[in-house]
Design a protein around this motif. Structure first.
Motif: not given
Length: 406
Positions: A193, A199, A203, A334, A337, A340
């Motif tokens: 990412q 961003k 997220n 996710f 991600m 995160s």
């Protein structure tokens, strides 16, 4: 270098994640001695635990996005090195304030192991596979808290409490080398990412507004808060109130760890014939039963070691069933991600842990009543989070959608 799906990779990831419980459990027998050496009260000494959780929570919000951009390995290695340096600072501390500050720095580095270990499992496995692998990882990792208090008690008795932090720093450096040369980078290059504030906030907004993520995360955080209430108060209850010798503290602590391992192994076995949320609700009911029994005994002034240990062991069986399911469920939506999502998951988990630890220290009345009451309340709150959120909004691809789901 090992393959990603090798059992040895799972073991090494478990050893990396274990730095978190080692940093809390190994020095539990030393808390009364630290207070005596620095002339600090129970609340000040327990603040070294709560500040560790605060630092742990904050750092996860940072290291997760960094790992989504640069990969899991470099962030994990950097975290271990920072942890080792802060451990030396803890060992050299000459007052409680310095120790509290160095514990905070220690947490900033130590957070990389757990958050990126969870993310790596999600990188390698599907959500359903990840729940079973996380249970296996937790069973392996449980060796650390089983051994840590006994080892910590022996170090305190023989070399003083500062030796505990020297040992922790050495462990972190060894893990940095192992991760660097023993484990491949688990993150796919196409999942990286961009490291842009807008961003990152986008997220986190996407993750934080996912109802199934919130359900699994809050269920996990409240049951983990109950566990941390025990970690925060157990040495004062068992050593100061009930008269357990520091070198024997780990033997009683091992009973709770055995319960946790039993719960993990039960989750693995049941995973072959039950859906993860079916395992989750059974674990929650067991945890609520254990916490309620301990609180009932304390309220009725049944004060002895086994009135604490046996109910807590039952609570830990339930916890061992709950934690892997909630971890995998929270991350399952996710895959792009995972770092995160794991960061936000860990931030909430550690924030609740810091709160319960601070409450135990602030409200401690010299008996087991405060600790037992907070454990019982948190277990009930975890069950409520499951019934109100998880049951209605199971994670896509992790559980079948319910009639009232999304």
């Amino acid at each position: 270098m090992l393959t990603l799906t090798s059992i040895w990779t799972t073991i090494l990831l478990a050893a990396a994640v274990a730095l978190g419980p080692l940093a809390t459990d190994m020095y539990l027998p030393a808390l009364p001695q630290i207070g005596a050496d620095f002339g600090a009260g129970t609340d000040q000494v327990q603040l070294t635990l709560s500040l560790y959780m605060v630092g742990f929570a904050i750092a996860q919000l940072i290291c997760g996005p960094l790992a989504d951009r640069f990969g899991r390995k470099p962030i994990m290695i950097g975290g271990f090195v920072l942890f080792a340096a802060a451990s030396v600072g803890c060992a050299l501390a000459t007052n409680i304030e310095t120790l509290q500050f160095c514990r905070f720095l220690q947490a900033l580095g130590g957070s990389a192991g757990p958050v990126l270990g969870r993310a790596a499992i999600r990188d390698i496995y599907t959500p359903r596979e990840a729940s079973k692998i996380l249970a296996v990882l937790a069973s392996i990792m449980a060796v650390a808290p089983a051994v840590a208090p006994t080892l910590g008690g022996l170090l305190v008795s023989g070399l003083g409490w500062a030796s505990i932090f020297i040992a922790l720093g050495g462990y972190a450096l060894v893990m940095a080398v192992i991760v660097a040369y023993g484990i491949p980078e688990p993150m796919r290059a196409e999942y990286r990412q961009p490291l842009k504030p807008r961003k990152l906030l986008q997220n986190y907004r996407i993750i934080a507004t996912d109802i199934s993520f919130l359900g699994y995360t809050l269920t996990n955080a409240t049951i983990f808060g109950a566990l941390f209430a025990f970690l925060s108060g157990s040495s004062f209850v068992l050593i100061e109130f009930l008269g357990v010798a520091p070198e024997h503290f780990g033997l009683y602590f091992a009973c709770m760890v055995a319960g946790f391992i039993i719960g993990n192994l039960a989750a693995v076995r049941l995973g072959n014939r039950m859906m993860p949320d079916q395992i989750l609700v059974r674990g929650l009911l067991i945890a609520v039963t254990g916490g309620s029994i301990m609180a009932f005994l304390a309220y009725n002034e049944v004060y002895n070691v086994w009135a604490v240990i046996l109910p807590q062991a039952l609570f830990m069986i339930g916890t061992g069933m709950v934690l892997p399911q909630t971890m995998s469920g929270a991350l399952s939506n996710f895959p792009r991600m995972a770092g995160s999502a794991s960061s936000l998951f860990g931030f909430v988990q550690m924030s609740v842990a810091a709160l319960t630890g601070a409450l135990v220290g602030h409200l401690h009345d010299g008996t087991s009543l405060t600790m037992a009451s907070i454990i019982a309340i948190c277990a009930v709150l975890a069950l409520a989070c499951y019934l109100l959120l998880v049951q209605r909004f199971p994670a896509t691809g992790f559980e079948p959608q319910s009639a009232s789901g999304r």
